[in-house]
Design a protein around this motif. Structure first.
Motif, PDB file in Angstrom:
ATOM      1  N   THR A   1      31.204   3.871 -16.553  1.00  0.00           N
ATOM      2  CA  THR A   1      32.122   4.539 -15.632  1.00  0.00           C
ATOM      3  C   THR A   1      33.553   4.168 -15.980  1.00  0.00           C
ATOM      4  O   THR A   1      33.882   2.991 -16.133  1.00  0.00           O
TER       5      THR A   1
ATOM      6  N   LYS B   1      27.885  19.205 -13.704  1.00  0.00           N
ATOM      7  CA  LYS B   1      29.061  18.398 -14.035  1.00  0.00           C
ATOM      8  C   LYS B   1      30.302  19.268 -14.179  1.00  0.00           C
ATOM      9  O   LYS B   1      31.402  18.876 -13.796  1.00  0.00           O
TER      10      LYS B   1
ATOM     11  N   GLU C   1      18.921  14.461 -11.909  1.00  0.00           N
ATOM     12  CA  GLU C   1      19.255  13.084 -12.287  1.00  0.00           C
ATOM     13  C   GLU C   1      18.006  12.201 -12.274  1.00  0.00           C
ATOM     14  O   GLU C   1      17.790  11.400 -13.194  1.00  0.00           O
TER      15      GLU C   1
ATOM     16  N   SER D   1      13.599   9.057 -19.324  1.00  0.00           N
ATOM     17  CA  SER D   1      14.066   7.864 -20.042  1.00  0.00           C
ATOM     18  C   SER D   1      12.953   6.821 -20.113  1.00  0.00           C
ATOM     19  O   SER D   1      12.715   6.216 -21.168  1.00  0.00           O
TER      20      SER D   1
ATOM     21  N   ASN E   1      24.956   3.151 -18.202  1.00  0.00           N
ATOM     22  CA  ASN E   1      25.956   3.918 -17.453  1.00  0.00           C
ATOM     23  C   ASN E   1      27.339   3.329 -17.674  1.00  0.00           C
ATOM     24  O   ASN E   1      27.566   2.144 -17.421  1.00  0.00           O
TER      25      ASN E   1
ATOM     26  N   VAL F   1      25.028   7.351 -20.386  1.00  0.00           N
ATOM     27  CA  VAL F   1      25.476   8.278 -19.348  1.00  0.00           C
ATOM     28  C   VAL F   1      26.903   7.896 -18.985  1.00  0.00           C
ATOM     29  O   VAL F   1      27.166   6.763 -18.569  1.00  0.00           O
ATOM     30  N   THR F   2      27.831   8.819 -19.167  1.00  0.00           N
ATOM     31  CA  THR F   2      29.231   8.528 -18.840  1.00  0.00           C
ATOM     32  C   THR F   2      29.619   9.201 -17.526  1.00  0.00           C
ATOM     33  O   THR F   2      29.186  10.310 -17.235  1.00  0.00           O
ATOM     34  N   LYS F   3      30.411   8.510 -16.749  1.00  0.00           N
ATOM     35  CA  LYS F   3      30.890   9.027 -15.469  1.00  0.00           C
ATOM     36  C   LYS F   3      32.389   8.762 -15.348  1.00  0.00           C
ATOM     37  O   LYS F   3      32.885   7.769 -15.891  1.00  0.00           O
TER      38      LYS F   3
ATOM     39  N   THR G   1      25.238  -5.290 -13.883  1.00  0.00           N
ATOM     40  CA  THR G   1      26.504  -4.576 -13.761  1.00  0.00           C
ATOM     41  C   THR G   1      27.629  -5.456 -14.287  1.00  0.00           C
ATOM     42  O   THR G   1      27.770  -6.610 -13.879  1.00  0.00           O
TER      43      THR G   1
ATOM     44  N   GLU H   1      26.870  -0.427 -16.495  1.00  0.00           N
ATOM     45  CA  GLU H   1      25.626  -0.753 -15.801  1.00  0.00           C
ATOM     46  C   GLU H   1      24.448  -0.486 -16.725  1.00  0.00           C
ATOM     47  O   GLU H   1      24.358   0.565 -17.341  1.00  0.00           O
TER      48      GLU H   1
ATOM     49  N   THR I   1      15.760  10.057 -15.179  1.00  0.00           N
ATOM     50  CA  THR I   1      15.288   8.669 -15.110  1.00  0.00           C
ATOM     51  C   THR I   1      13.837   8.573 -15.551  1.00  0.00           C
ATOM     52  O   THR I   1      13.456   7.660 -16.301  1.00  0.00           O
TER      53      THR I   1
ATOM     54  N   GLU J   1      18.806   3.264 -19.408  1.00  0.00           N
ATOM     55  CA  GLU J   1      20.098   3.927 -19.189  1.00  0.00           C
ATOM     56  C   GLU J   1      21.260   2.949 -19.287  1.00  0.00           C
ATOM     57  O   GLU J   1      21.225   1.863 -18.717  1.00  0.00           O
TER      58      GLU J   1
END
Length: 222
Positions: A152, A72, A134, A141, A150, A183-185, A202, A197, A138, A148
């Protein structure tokens, strides 16, 4: 940066070798908790199985989390690992460096990660490492009974905002009562807002999505 140190290992010509499956050394009676596909999924499954066989699962997971953080911070790293001109000596140096940032021997008491990285290097698959990390996440988890979440955003979110989103999702039915792994994006293309998500759901609250809907409505109105 790790990418700089890896780059200094040299970019010399090398010959691709055929893929040797790492799974052959893994236990047949230990199965990953969810099915993964693709070459990266196959490697992640094999690493999970080998780690579980040696009761080294949490140590390897911790080491891969460290590597994930490096990817990252160092976006050029994957392209360097994908370079077709890496020699055998280059790869040895790269594996040693990856081991170091992953925590070294303390995080790999049975040399599972070391052997795995060497296998990737021999098979010219080091470029898949970020994706493997990644997918291994999964698997972990699922192993821990997590799901998860996610998030964004167009820019980095502060911890207070992330915790507020996590609490809201945890109270909703879509969390399925499971522990959330956040999980941050960051994706500037969404312009603003959020895309959340979880599982197969979503929730798109991004500005880009709203603009797209507006454009469609205007097009249909003309």
């Amino acid at each position: 940066m790790l990418a700089s140190r890896v780059a200094r290992a040299g970019l010399r010509a090398s010959t691709r070798v055929g893929m040797r499956t790492y799974a052959s050394s893994a236990a047949q009676d230990v199965r990953p908790p969810v099915a993964l596909y693709g070459v990266d999924g196959t490697y992640a499954n094999a690493l999970y199985t080998a780690s579980a066989k040696t009761s080294n699962l949490e140590n390897v997971a911790k080491a891969l989390t460290q590597l994930g953080t490096v990817f990252k911070k160092d976006p050029k790293l994957t392209s360097i690992l994908n370079a077709p001109t890496l020699s055998a000596a280059d790869k040895q140096q790269i594996v040693a460096e990856l081991q170091r940032v992953a925590g070294g021997a303390a995080a790999d008491k049975d040399s599972i990660l070391k052997n795995f990285l060497n296998t990737l290097a021999e098979n010219n698959r080091l470029g898949l490492l970020e994706s493997i990390v990644e997918k291994f996440g999964t698997l972990m988890s699922a192993h821990r009974g997590e799901i998860e979440l996610n998030i964004t955003s167009a820019q980095e979110l502060d911890n207070k905002t992330i915790q507020r989103i996590e609490r809201a999702v945890a109270k909703s039915e879509i969390s399925q009562g499971k522990k959330l792994k956040v999980v941050t994006k960051v994706n500037p293309d969404i312009i603003g807002g959020l895309v959340v998500e979880i599982g197969d759901r979503t929730i798109d609250l991004s500005v880009s999505s709203k603009i797209s809907k507006l454009n469609r409505a205007l097009t249909e109105a003309v």
